[in-house]
Write an enzyme that holds these catalytic residues in place. Structure first.
Site, short mmCIF file in Angstrom:
data_model
loop_
_atom_site.label_atom_id
_atom_site.label_comp_id
_atom_site.label_asym_id
_atom_site.label_seq_id
_atom_site.Cartn_x
_atom_site.Cartn_y
_atom_site.Cartn_z
CE LYS A 168 -42.16 97.16 15.18
NZ LYS A 168 -43.34 97.08 14.30
CG HIS A 220 -41.06 101.58 9.11
ND1 HIS A 220 -41.51 102.77 9.62
CD2 HIS A 220 -42.06 100.69 9.28
CE1 HIS A 220 -42.73 102.60 10.10
NE2 HIS A 220 -43.10 101.36 9.90
CB CYS A 278 -44.64 102.01 7.11
SG CYS A 278 -46.20 102.41 7.89
CD GLN A 317 -40.07 94.38 11.99
OE1 GLN A 317 -40.17 93.20 12.27
NE2 GLN A 317 -41.11 95.21 12.05
C1 LIG Z 1 -38.08 98.71 10.70
C2 LIG Z 1 -39.09 99.53 11.48
N1 LIG Z 1 -38.73 100.77 11.91
C3 LIG Z 1 -39.59 101.54 12.62
C4 LIG Z 1 -40.87 101.08 12.90
C5 LIG Z 1 -41.79 101.97 13.72
O1 LIG Z 1 -41.94 101.35 15.00
P1 LIG Z 1 -42.96 102.01 16.06
O2 LIG Z 1 -42.41 103.36 16.38
O3 LIG Z 1 -42.97 101.06 17.22
O4 LIG Z 1 -44.28 102.07 15.32
C6 LIG Z 1 -41.28 99.82 12.46
C7 LIG Z 1 -42.70 99.36 12.72
N2 LIG Z 1 -43.11 98.36 11.82
C8 LIG Z 1 -44.38 97.97 11.65
C9 LIG Z 1 -45.50 98.40 12.29
O5 LIG Z 1 -46.57 97.71 11.74
N3 LIG Z 1 -46.11 96.85 10.77
C10 LIG Z 1 -44.76 97.00 10.70
O6 LIG Z 1 -44.02 96.37 9.93
C11 LIG Z 1 -40.38 99.03 11.75
O7 LIG Z 1 -40.71 97.79 11.34
#
Ligand SMILES: Cc1ncc(COP(=O)(O)O)c(CNc2co[nH]c2=O)c1O
Length: 404
Positions: free
Chosen positions: A224, A121, A362, A201
């Site tokens: 999540k 990501h 992303c 995830q």
């Molecule tokens: C693997 C992974 N790493 C980091 C992040 C960032 O997480 P945050 O700091 O809570 O935003 C996400 C967010 N993934 C997603 C956010 O929206 N769709 C997605 O797949 C992710 O899926």
């Protein structure tokens, strides 16, 4: 065996209608829905014990502090961290990763190498690129194969005495691929590199055991895993957290401040400047209790069945291609239909109440690898059903007919 209808009744939003149709929520990879017990816990905090924490002399402050630190302890036991002070509250995975890259800015030297994977990501790519630009370190990338799996031979060939950090996601958000992180950590440690695992995830689907993995850092987000937005955890081995400089300066993270010199607080507070998301941190503990009450074995069994059903049903649609066909997967299906842009499918099935995510998620390097603009991503949670998948498949067929 989960009583799915009983579970679903615990999530008020699941009885919503969207565009006059029952909501079918398949965007759990972006954020999960929240059970009533989590929703109520937020209100309860503000109704009963809201106060600033850690320095108050009055009872409410003590009650709020105790609740916050009890939640930290819940996270410690959930991920099997050795110490509670190895568990830092953050605003999410992105914050946690940036806290680590900020720390390594005073450690990495020109020519050092950071290994990332091609499945990452952007939150686990860009901070490391910024760090390499700042320090003269070099970014190396683990390639993937057509199934969306990382190529371990290539990974091992990248490792050398120059490797100072390896950073990889536990589970890919775009493809659902589960990476062999324990093996990757062992190989990284053999050359003396530190390892950060991006667990964003993973935590909705499994209980990470950070001591068993032996990772040096593990970052994830509360939203999540049925928790509030703006919450997250960075786990770090005590030795590493003591080595890294603070991420932000301010109140809470100090021992003593004079204009001549400031000394910093011990762990975990060295990395927790300012007033935190107190309610969010406390309720993240509630979310963890809830998931453990459902049971991760039950969650995994339900999600495996959903993944199998969705994969089989979608592949019956002519011209449909699934991306991420490796054998170890979480409940995520990313797909496209020949000649149709993912956005067009996603926007049409939304009219039928089906919530999926379309685009690059992303994870643009993955889309570039497959030479596609993006995918339609359906990401399932334990509270979804096979009947909902059937509704999605029918909606995709209708959209395909409309767009062909
Ligand atoms: C693997 C992974 N790493 C980091 C992040 C960032 O997480 P945050 O700091 O809570 O935003 C996400 C967010 N993934 C997603 C956010 O929206 N769709 C997605 O797949 C992710 O899926």
């Amino acid at each position: 065996m989960l009583d799915i209808q009983k579970i679903r009744a615990e999530f008020p939003i699941l009885s919503q209608t969207v565009n006059g149709k029952p909501l079918v929520y398949f965007d759990n990879g972006a954020t999960s829905q929240k059970p009533q017990i989590v929703i109520d816990a937020i209100a309860k905090y503000y109704q009963e014990i809201n106060a600033n924490i850690h320095r108050g002399v009055h009872t409410l402050s003590q009650l709020a502090t105790d609740a916050y630190e009890i939640s930290r302890s819940k996270v410690q036991h959930h991920i099997n961290a050795k110490f509670a002070h190895e568990v830092l509250f953050t605003s999410g995975t992105t914050h946690g990763i940036n806290l680590v890259t900020n720390g390594f800015a005073s450690i990495l030297k020109p020519g050092d190498e950071v290994i990332v994977s091609s499945l990452e990501h952007h939150s686990n790519i860009v901070p490391w690129q910024m760090l390499c630009e700042k320090t003269g370190a070099v970014l190396r990338v683990i390639p993937m194969n057509e199934d969306g799996e990382l190529i371990m031979e290539a990974y091992e060939a990248l490792l050398s005495e120059k490797t100072k950090v390896v950073t990889v996601n536990h589970i890919s958000n775009a493809l659902g691929i589960i990476n062999p992180v324990k093996y990757m950590i062992e190989k990284a440690h053999a050359v003396g590199a530190a390892v950060l695992i991006d667990g964003a995830q993973a935590v909705p689907h499994l209980k990470p055991d950070v001591q068993d993995l032996d990772c040096d850092f593990y970052a994830f987000s509360g939203h999540k895993m049925c928790g509030p937005t703006g919450t997250g955890i960075l786990y770090g081995k005590e030795a590493w957290l003591n080595k890294l400089p603070p991420y932000q300066g301010g109140g809470e993270m100090i021992k003593e401040v004079t204009f001549e010199k400031t000394t910093y607080a011990d762990l975990p507070h060295k990395f927790e400047a300012g007033t935190p998301n107190i309610a969010g941190g406390i309720v993240l503990g509630t979310a963890i209790d809830y998931l453990n009450s459902v049971g991760f074995e039950n969650i995994q069994k339900q999600e495996e069945e959903l993944l199998a059903h969705a994969t089989k049903s979608l592949l019956e649609i002519e011209g449909l291609k699934i991306y991420g066909t490796g054998k170890n997967k979480a409940s995520v299906v990313s797909f496209n239909i020949d000649g149709i842009h993912p956005y067009d499918i996603g926007s049409i099935i939304d009219k039928l109440g089906i919530a999926v995510r379309t685009g690059h998620h992303c994870a643009q390097p993955i889309m570039n690898f497959f030479c596609i603009p993006g995918t339609i991503r359906a990401s399932f949670s334990f509270y979804n059903t096979k009947e909902e998948i059937d509704l999605m498949v029918e909606a995709v067929k209708k959209a395909k007919t409309m767009l062909s």
